[in-house]
Design a protein around this motif. Sequence first.
Motif, mmCIF file in Angstrom:
data_model
loop_
_atom_site.group_PDB
_atom_site.id
_atom_site.type_symbol
_atom_site.label_atom_id
_atom_site.label_comp_id
_atom_site.label_asym_id
_atom_site.label_seq_id
_atom_site.Cartn_x
_atom_site.Cartn_y
_atom_site.Cartn_z
ATOM 1 N N LEU A 68 0.884 -1.130 0.107
ATOM 2 C CA LEU A 68 0.024 0.086 0.213
ATOM 3 C C LEU A 68 0.923 1.198 -0.023
ATOM 4 N N ILE A 69 2.072 1.318 0.916
ATOM 5 C CA ILE A 69 2.964 2.239 0.869
ATOM 6 C C ILE A 69 3.627 2.494 -0.543
ATOM 7 N N GLY A 70 4.191 1.515 -0.997
ATOM 8 C CA GLY A 70 4.868 1.290 -2.026
ATOM 9 C C GLY A 70 3.894 1.965 -3.580
ATOM 10 N N ALA A 71 2.519 1.486 -3.476
ATOM 11 C CA ALA A 71 1.636 1.843 -4.542
ATOM 12 C C ALA A 71 1.431 3.336 -4.481
ATOM 13 N N GLY A 72 1.395 4.020 -3.283
ATOM 14 C CA GLY A 72 1.438 5.435 -3.223
ATOM 15 C C GLY A 72 2.434 6.155 -3.560
ATOM 16 N N VAL A 73 3.791 5.558 -3.113
ATOM 17 C CA VAL A 73 5.145 6.259 -3.706
ATOM 18 C C VAL A 73 5.428 6.155 -5.242
ATOM 19 N N GLU A 107 -13.447 -3.261 -8.911
ATOM 20 C CA GLU A 107 -14.387 -4.296 -9.443
ATOM 21 C C GLU A 107 -13.886 -5.649 -8.712
ATOM 22 N N LEU A 108 -12.689 -5.867 -9.149
ATOM 23 C CA LEU A 108 -12.204 -6.997 -8.483
ATOM 24 C C LEU A 108 -12.090 -7.513 -7.055
ATOM 25 N N THR A 109 -11.951 -6.314 -6.387
ATOM 26 C CA THR A 109 -12.118 -6.328 -4.999
ATOM 27 C C THR A 109 -13.319 -6.799 -4.311
ATOM 28 N N PHE A 110 -14.151 -5.893 -4.674
ATOM 29 C CA PHE A 110 -15.574 -6.151 -4.298
ATOM 30 C C PHE A 110 -16.303 -7.659 -4.772
ATOM 31 N N PHE A 111 -15.785 -7.962 -5.900
ATOM 32 C CA PHE A 111 -16.058 -9.328 -6.277
ATOM 33 C C PHE A 111 -15.450 -10.327 -5.333
ATOM 34 N N LEU A 112 -14.354 -10.323 -4.895
ATOM 35 C CA LEU A 112 -13.617 -10.995 -3.658
ATOM 36 C C LEU A 112 -14.170 -10.945 -2.426
ATOM 37 N N MET A 347 -22.902 -9.378 9.528
ATOM 38 C CA MET A 347 -21.845 -8.483 9.328
ATOM 39 C C MET A 347 -20.478 -9.011 10.114
ATOM 40 N N THR A 348 -20.714 -10.105 10.964
ATOM 41 C CA THR A 348 -19.507 -10.910 11.412
ATOM 42 C C THR A 348 -18.720 -11.475 10.665
ATOM 43 N N SER A 349 -19.413 -11.951 9.466
ATOM 44 C CA SER A 349 -18.679 -12.729 8.447
ATOM 45 C C SER A 349 -17.859 -11.736 7.599
ATOM 46 N N ILE A 350 -18.426 -10.437 7.347
ATOM 47 C CA ILE A 350 -17.832 -9.488 6.510
ATOM 48 C C ILE A 350 -16.291 -9.049 7.453
ATOM 49 N N LYS A 351 -16.628 -8.844 8.867
ATOM 50 C CA LYS A 351 -15.644 -8.582 9.744
ATOM 51 C C LYS A 351 -14.502 -9.499 9.625
ATOM 52 N N ARG A 352 -14.556 -11.029 9.468
ATOM 53 C CA ARG A 352 -13.799 -12.030 9.474
ATOM 54 C C ARG A 352 -13.184 -12.398 8.119
ATOM 55 N N LEU A 353 -13.378 -11.789 7.298
ATOM 56 C CA LEU A 353 -12.455 -11.976 6.115
ATOM 57 C C LEU A 353 -10.912 -11.405 6.248
ATOM 58 N N GLU A 354 -10.249 -11.809 5.298
ATOM 59 C CA GLU A 354 -8.944 -11.808 5.509
ATOM 60 C C GLU A 354 -8.464 -10.530 4.794
ATOM 61 N N TRP A 355 -8.631 -9.359 5.446
ATOM 62 C CA TRP A 355 -8.507 -8.063 4.982
ATOM 63 C C TRP A 355 -6.945 -8.082 4.517
ATOM 64 N N ASP A 356 -6.368 -8.432 5.197
ATOM 65 C CA ASP A 356 -4.860 -8.221 4.762
ATOM 66 C C ASP A 356 -4.719 -8.801 3.292
ATOM 67 N N THR A 357 -4.950 -9.943 3.132
ATOM 68 C CA THR A 357 -4.903 -10.458 1.799
ATOM 69 C C THR A 357 -5.544 -9.667 0.807
ATOM 70 N N LEU A 358 -6.806 -9.213 1.093
ATOM 71 C CA LEU A 358 -7.604 -8.061 0.116
ATOM 72 C C LEU A 358 -6.812 -6.869 -0.113
ATOM 73 N N LEU A 359 -6.460 -6.063 1.026
ATOM 74 C CA LEU A 359 -5.452 -4.950 0.855
ATOM 75 C C LEU A 359 -4.357 -5.315 0.175
ATOM 76 N N PHE A 360 -3.533 -6.405 0.286
ATOM 77 C CA PHE A 360 -2.274 -6.474 -0.376
ATOM 78 C C PHE A 360 -2.851 -6.743 -1.885
ATOM 79 N N PHE A 361 -3.626 -7.407 -2.339
ATOM 80 C CA PHE A 361 -4.300 -7.501 -3.714
ATOM 81 C C PHE A 361 -4.534 -6.110 -4.325
ATOM 82 N N PHE A 362 -5.032 -5.354 -3.551
ATOM 83 C CA PHE A 362 -5.551 -3.825 -3.974
ATOM 84 C C PHE A 362 -4.089 -3.288 -4.230
#
Length: 496
Positions: A68-73, A107-112, A347-362
């Motif tokens: 995420l930092i690298g993408a910004g730079v 689009e890809l992120t919300f699909f996932l 909403m608990t299911s959404i909280k338990r997502l692998e958000w680190d993986t999703l943010l890495f993907f983005f």
Amino acid sequence: MRFLLALAVLLNSSLMAMAAEGGNGGGMTVVDLTNYPLSWMVIVALVVAYGFVVWGEQHHLEKSIPVLIGAGVIWAIVGIVTHLQPDHVIVEQAEFGFEHSIIEIGELTFFLVTAMTYVVTLQERNVFEMVRYKLLGAGLSQRAIFWATGLAAFLLSPLLDNLTTALALISVVIAVGAATRDRMFVSLAAINLVVAANAGGAFSPFGDITTLMVWQAGKVEFFEFFSIFVPSLVNWLVPAVIMSFAIKSSDVEAYNEPVVLKRGARRMIALFALTLVMAVSAHIFLELPPVIGMTTGLGFLMLYGYFLSHHEHEHFEAPVLPDGIQDDMLAVLETHYKLKHKPFNPMTSIKRLEWDTLLFFFGILMAVAGVSQLGFLLKVSEYMYGNLGPTFTNSFVGVLSAVVDNIPVMSAVLKMDPNMVHGQWMLVTLTAGVGGSLLSVGSAAGVALMGAAKMENEEGRYVSVYTFMGHLKWTWAVALGYAASIWVHTLLHQMY
């Protein structure tokens, strides 16, 4: 050594990615700005970011942070370089490129997000535990369980991601290993799961992030993915047949704890199937992005979850606490601790997502898009696809994905957008999906099983049975399957 190798290979991947962009850049207008020294800082930023991802694996740093930092730079450098140009149109092109990337990656992120929410919900409803219970209760021998778990992984991963599929089935393998004290069985069965899950995900747009990227980019239509079913099957069967000779054929009596599906599990499976149908229908019949069907299906899940949660709240029995707990202490417990069993909350299911993986993907896709915006991809694309040929290059993509994550590698290929026949797009889809099986660290399934496949040793400690070196001993068999799948794919597409 692996750190240096990963950096070197990623640099090569980035150069490949850079090379193709001078063409159409995956829909973006790109100007070649590679002659400016400052432009090369985007390569440095990408390599450093990925280097910290590798470093973070050993030091518990979330992999999303550096990318995420690298993408910004990287995009900041893109902005500076384009503003130094005399032609203001170049700045507008960079702005369009950024907006195009945000829409595409969004689009890809919300699909996932939708797909992963369904998977987490099905886990919570004991669906995958029921699969384990049925397999263990079938009275199969060790060799039969080896084949049954591999086949289940191959058939489930087209709908689920390879990580979830492998983790759901490794519990069966561990239970058998614990009953027989057969460490070799656990190791080989884990390798089999990794290969089968990756191979099964390669012939479905839902089976892997890279196949989803290819589908949404419009390079391969939905039903065309099934043309690589046979090569994917060969990719799994070749090493599976070889490894099966090392598996004992003795019967197994493993402890099998009974499992009951929670209320609504079957309806949620039906909703998941409906959601996938809506995603495909939106793309084929309405010519809309598949994500609209997925997010609509997410709304259906949350609506059903609303009624289910109200029903479970009405019938929920609160845990009985020991006598003598004062009201103030009870308030502290309710504030700082969560119940193990509680009514369903969508909403608990959404909280338990692998958000680190999703943010890495983005982050990694945005980083590659920034690198591509400066026009690096064209030169290497001309060399790799023009001089070495598409078959060699697309086969190399799979080997590359065993060392570097296949997401940036496939993103680079899509940004290159090389001019090649349709069968070659099918080939790179296949190799990027199954190439990660060559090493245990080459896919999310392999990495996860290295931590999950553990058995108790003679000293009473739980140690990993499926390891990097254990997988490496059988890489030759996996490589034979990889080569055979490429040969079969080439043969089939030459015929048809």
